[in-house]
Design an enzyme around this catalytic site. Structure first.
Site, PDB file in Angstrom:
ATOM      1  N   TYR A 152      -7.103  -5.503  -0.664  1.00  0.00           N
ATOM      2  CA  TYR A 152      -7.935  -4.847   0.359  1.00  0.00           C
ATOM      3  C   TYR A 152      -7.243  -4.854   1.732  1.00  0.00           C
ATOM      4  O   TYR A 152      -7.195  -3.827   2.419  1.00  0.00           O
ATOM      5  CB  TYR A 152      -9.300  -5.566   0.421  1.00  0.00           C
ATOM      6  N   LYS A 197     -10.769   3.567   2.986  1.00  0.00           N
ATOM      7  CA  LYS A 197     -11.860   3.407   2.021  1.00  0.00           C
ATOM      8  C   LYS A 197     -12.185   4.726   1.319  1.00  0.00           C
ATOM      9  O   LYS A 197     -12.735   4.734   0.216  1.00  0.00           O
ATOM     10  CB  LYS A 197     -13.096   2.819   2.716  1.00  0.00           C
ATOM     11  N   SER A 223     -10.239   1.218   7.893  1.00  0.00           N
ATOM     12  CA  SER A 223     -11.314   1.619   6.964  1.00  0.00           C
ATOM     13  C   SER A 223     -11.272   3.083   6.546  1.00  0.00           C
ATOM     14  O   SER A 223     -12.014   3.470   5.632  1.00  0.00           O
ATOM     15  CB  SER A 223     -12.678   1.311   7.571  1.00  0.00           C
ATOM     16  N   TYR A 235     -20.717   3.575   9.777  1.00  0.00           N
ATOM     17  CA  TYR A 235     -21.526   2.346   9.756  1.00  0.00           C
ATOM     18  C   TYR A 235     -22.875   2.568  10.430  1.00  0.00           C
ATOM     19  O   TYR A 235     -23.519   3.579  10.157  1.00  0.00           O
ATOM     20  CB  TYR A 235     -20.758   1.180  10.415  1.00  0.00           C
ATOM     21  N   VAL A 295     -11.102   0.566  12.364  1.00  0.00           N
ATOM     22  CA  VAL A 295     -10.951  -0.218  13.591  1.00  0.00           C
ATOM     23  C   VAL A 295      -9.565  -0.095  14.227  1.00  0.00           C
ATOM     24  O   VAL A 295      -9.331  -0.636  15.303  1.00  0.00           O
ATOM     25  CB  VAL A 295     -11.305  -1.719  13.408  1.00  0.00           C
TER      26      VAL A 295
HETATM   27  N1  GLN Z   1      -9.680  -4.224   7.605  1.00  0.00           N
HETATM   28  C1  GLN Z   1     -10.839  -4.148   8.446  1.00  0.00           C
HETATM   29  C2  GLN Z   1     -11.862  -5.196   8.082  1.00  0.00           C
HETATM   30  O1  GLN Z   1     -12.059  -5.451   6.942  1.00  0.00           O
HETATM   31  C3  GLN Z   1     -11.422  -2.775   8.337  1.00  0.00           C
HETATM   32  C4  GLN Z   1     -12.683  -2.605   9.128  1.00  0.00           C
HETATM   33  C5  GLN Z   1     -12.824  -1.258   9.738  1.00  0.00           C
HETATM   34  O2  GLN Z   1     -11.875  -0.516   9.914  1.00  0.00           O
HETATM   35  N2  GLN Z   1     -14.024  -0.964  10.177  1.00  0.00           N
HETATM   36  O3  GLN Z   1     -12.472  -5.787   8.923  1.00  0.00           O
END
Ligand code: GLN
Length: 312
Positions: free
Chosen positions: A194, A70, A67, A246, A264
């Site tokens: 994505y 993003k 993420s 988050y 993650v």
């Molecule tokens: N690719 C992961 C997902 O969509 C990214 C989530 C994350 O890093 N928090 O679940």
């Protein structure tokens, strides 16, 4: 402000003190390929706007940025559609897990912010519209290579395939967005982009360099290329502060006091406006899905260097 010449010693001490705690976090297992990573890996890189990079531990080893990507997707989407993006995505912290679907129904398919999964899927839709998936991915890879000055950054296709095979929650989000008219492309196609974007593999040193434009009013202080306007850099930092971790964003602001984005894969990129950036990596996650030791390392480093956007 602490003299940067002390950075090396401070990084060494933090790494030594926290390395024994890497076993406490739990690596993500819902993406099977991420569960294979050695949980004792631990690296920190600090990039200063004078161009110097200070590292300790596994800071040169590429990991799945997940993420954290993003930030790059959002930057490209804002370049594409400007403020019009906010008609489709909000700018409020969600207070929910990163992959939550509950709020999306209550709020009629408009995700709370661009850093939760639902919001990032809309952002991906914006940059993918009118292009073949490989063109969009080529643009993303070129962009992060350009930002970090590292021509060897690639997407780990095994990680992308692994996430696709278990990504049912994201498929649910994408179909839900589509049902509410907030997805232009086909869900499978947008998610293909994505998942590959999330599978970008970068090291702490590369990530720290790539984020420098956000510490320097939108201009890469090393190459002197303008990436975004000063106002846009400030706003991306604001979104990272309020939404980047988050449902732990408030706690992170309290403990660290810097805009940041976690993934993650166990990485976190934090921005010290006017000073530099910090990238940390330790695969073990806390209950909210961000690196446990990475957060501790940022907390200790920010305290030791007196780095906080809240200090006078
Ligand atoms: N690719 C992961 C997902 O969509 C990214 C989530 C994350 O890093 N928090 O679940």
């Amino acid at each position: 402000v602490v003299d940067p010449s002390q950075l090396g010693d401070i990084l060494a001490r933090i790494h030594r003190d926290l390395a024994p705690l890497t076993a406490k976090g739990k690596p993500a297992t819902y993406i099977p390929e991420l569960a294979k990573v050695d949980p004792s890996r631990f690296g920190i890189a600090v990039a200063l706007i004078d161009g110097t990079v200070h590292t300790v531990g596994d800071a040169a080893e590429p990991f799945s940025i997940q993420s954290i990507s993003k930030i790059f997707g959002l930057t490209l989407a804002l370049g594409r559609v400007g403020e019009g993006l906010w008609a489709r995505v909000g700018r409020e912290p969600s207070g929910s897990r990163f992959n939550s679907i509950v709020q999306l129904e209550q709020e009629h398919g408009r995700p709370r912010n661009p850093f939760i999964n639902a919001g990032a899927i809309v952002v991906t839709d914006v940059i993918a519209e009118g292009h073949e998936p490989r063109e969009t991915l080529g643009e993303l890879v070129t962009f992060v290579r350009f930002l970090s000055g590292a021509a060897d950054i690639v997407i780990d296709s095994a990680v992308a395939a692994s996430e696709k095979s278990t990504g049912h929650a994201n498929f649910a989000l994408a179909h839900f967005l589509k049902a509410h008219g907030n997805l232009t492309g086909a869900p499978e196609r947008v998610l293909g982009v994505y998942f590959h974007q999330c599978a970008l593999a970068m090291s702490c040193a590369q990530l720290a360099r790539a984020g420098l434009f956000l510490a320097s009013a939108g201009r890469n202080p090393v190459t002197r290329y303008t990436i975004v306007s000063p106002l846009r850099a400030r706003r991306i930092n604001a979104l990272m502060m309020s939404c980047g971790l988050y449902d732990a964003s408030g706690d992170f602001a309290f403990r660290v006091g810097l805009p940041a984005k976690s993934g993650v894969g166990g990485g976190i990129l934090a921005i010290v406006p006017g000073v530099g950036t910090i990238a940390v990596w330790s695969p073990g996650l806390d209950a909210t899905g961000s690196s446990l030791v990475g957060t501790l390392a940022l907390e200790q480093l920010a305290a030791a260097m007196n780095w906080s956007v809240f200090s006078g």
